[in-house]
Design a protein around this motif. Structure first.
Motif, short mmCIF file in Angstrom:
data_model
loop_
_atom_site.label_atom_id
_atom_site.label_comp_id
_atom_site.label_asym_id
_atom_site.label_seq_id
_atom_site.Cartn_x
_atom_site.Cartn_y
_atom_site.Cartn_z
N GLY A 123 58.42 37.36 26.78
CA GLY A 123 59.30 37.70 25.75
C GLY A 123 59.54 36.46 24.87
N GLU A 133 58.06 31.43 23.84
CA GLU A 133 57.78 32.65 24.64
C GLU A 133 57.82 32.28 26.27
N ASN A 136 68.57 36.93 21.88
CA ASN A 136 67.36 36.26 22.01
C ASN A 136 67.30 35.63 23.38
N SER A 170 60.75 41.40 24.05
CA SER A 170 59.95 41.11 24.92
C SER A 170 59.00 42.48 25.12
N SER A 203 66.51 42.97 22.66
CA SER A 203 67.62 42.25 23.18
C SER A 203 68.18 41.05 22.50
N THR A 205 66.02 37.60 26.60
CA THR A 205 64.78 37.92 27.31
C THR A 205 64.26 37.35 28.39
N GLY A 232 64.12 37.56 20.50
CA GLY A 232 64.59 38.76 21.32
C GLY A 232 63.65 39.91 21.61
#
Length: 437
Positions: free
Chosen positions: A353, A241, A328, A360, A326, A331, A358
């Protein structure tokens, strides 16, 4: 006449009911019904379908600010009393639960047998399993464990006309026919009310570590290169993350861009992966390792960051939550953009994110004009790159001014046709889903 008929129904079926009250997030009911059985849910929906009444299902209320443009319908159908464990098979690693059961209740029940339901939605003490599946919600650990969609084996549902149906089964190896479960996961309760769910479980990990990395110079190229190296390695992180400076400061007191990398396995495997991170640590980055209870406490704080209640205060203090999809690695750019927009708009923004999956999130406080400008900026960026930006929480006035879902997808006529077939009278959650379905 309508209220009299409802009153009679509630009395006959012994359904607890109270008058609805004003709620600033909307999605309320003139009446609030609290069924405690599938039969009562069926009776309420059959009655509503026959009389053209609109019904809004609700679990713990954590998705109340998600979708919908009207203050209330005729009925709010609360599943808060329809809860509990129906069946548990420790050997088969499956559990069947009622829809109003909270994620924390399930976790506490399974913990005694060293098993877990690997779903990590926000606010687990309030979020119900039915609501999580209806919204296909998930948290950072979907990188390893998947989302609710991936763990669902079977459902019992009540259609808008009161008919009870079952999809899937109660065993993991169930391959007969079309997987009807997928039709209802993420449908926001617009097709049926979920009554029961059967889900796959996993053994609790023997050991857990959370590695917190902070990058004082905010070098996004270094962060991207390091994330790519992790994904290309033999490591198996549970989460990867990216965290904005403001969120990093909220969680561990350091206002710098960061990464939260979790590992869950046997202790030897976890320690090996932590050591790999230490050996490959980028220049100028700082590393902190939290293990076992310390890691759990950090994730508990993380799970309580998103807004879900109506915040008291003036119009200058409204709060929204966005979900952005999005590629990955994009992010990293999404989190950076959210941070930058917050500075430009002088609004408080927390964002993070998953660089492995992907998805977020951004949580923003400010007045209406700032919030609308933020949504426009993030959505324009996401859609220009083939992604999307969904408003998952907002006060009703904001949802009435900007489309929660963004542009209609190319397959929208298919969604519209399914809704028209299953719920021709638009009884369930009207205007709650994509395109006003």
């Amino acid at each position: 006449m309508v209220l009299t008929a409802l009153d009679q129904l509630f009395a006959e079926e012994k359904i607890h009911v109270t008058p609805g009250e004003f709620h600033p997030l909307g999605n309320n009911g003139q009446w609030m019904a609290y069924p405690d059985s599938e039969g009562q849910i069926s009776a309420i929906l059959q009655h509503a379908n026959e009389r053209g009444l609109r019904v809004i299902p609700m679990g713990g209320g954590t998705k109340r600010g998600f979708g919908g443009t009207e203050e209330r319908a005729e009925l709010l159908l609360s599943l808060s009393r329809h809860r509990g464990i129906v069946e548990y098979s420790k050997g088969d690693l499956t559990i069947t639960v009622k829809a109003g059961t909270t994620i924390k209740e399930i976790a506490d029940y399974l913990k005694m047998n060293k098993q877990m339901l690997p779903i990590d939605p926000f606010w687990p003490e309030h979020a119900t399993i039915g609501g999580v599946v209806a919204a296909n919600d998930s948290g950072p650990k979907r990188l390893r464990y998947g989302s609710a969609r991936d763990l669902l084996i079977g459902l019992r549902l009540v259609y808008p006309d009161g008919q009870v149906i079952r999809t899937g089964g109660k065993v993991v190896k169930n391959v007969a026919g079309y997987d009807m479960n997928k039709l209802f996961v993420g449908s926001m309760g617009t097709l049926a009310v979920i009554s029961e769910l059967t889900l796959k479980l996993r053994p609790c990990p023997a050991y857990k570590s959370l590695v917190i990395l902070t990058f004082p110079d905010g070098d996004w190229q270094a962060i991207r290169s390091f994330v790519t190296a992790i994904l290309d390695s033999q490591n198996e992180p549970v989460s990867l993350e990216v965290v904005s400076p403001s969120l990093s400061e909220r969680l561990h007191g350091v206002r710098e861009f960061g990464l939260a990398i979790a590992f869950e396995d046997v202790e030897k495997a976890v320690q090996y992966q932590v050591e790999w991170l230490k050996r490959h640590l980028p220049k100028n980055a700082s590393l902190t390792v939290l293990s076992q209870d310390e890691a759990d406490e950090w994730w508990d704080r993380f799970a309580r960051i998103p807004p879900y209640k109506a915040q008291p205060g003036t119009e200058e203090e409204m709060e929204i939550g966005l979900k952005v999809g999005s590629k990955n690695l994009d992010t990293i750019e999404v989190v950076s953009l959210c941070h930058q927009l917050g500075q430009e708009l002088q609004a408080e923004v927390l964002s993070h994110g998953g660089a492995g999956h992907g998805i977020s999130r951004a949580y923003v406080k400010g007045n209406e004009s700032k919030l609308l400008a933020f949504v426009h900026g993030v959505r324009s960026h996401a859609e220009s790159r083939g992604g999307y930006a969904i408003i998952q929480h907002a006060p009703l006035p904001i949802r009435q001014k900007v489309d929660v879902w963004g542009e209609k997808p190319a397959y929208f006529p298919l969604l519209e046709g399914i809704k028209r077939t299953v719920d021709p009278h638009s009884v369930l959650n009207p205007k709650r889903f994509i395109g006003g379905i």
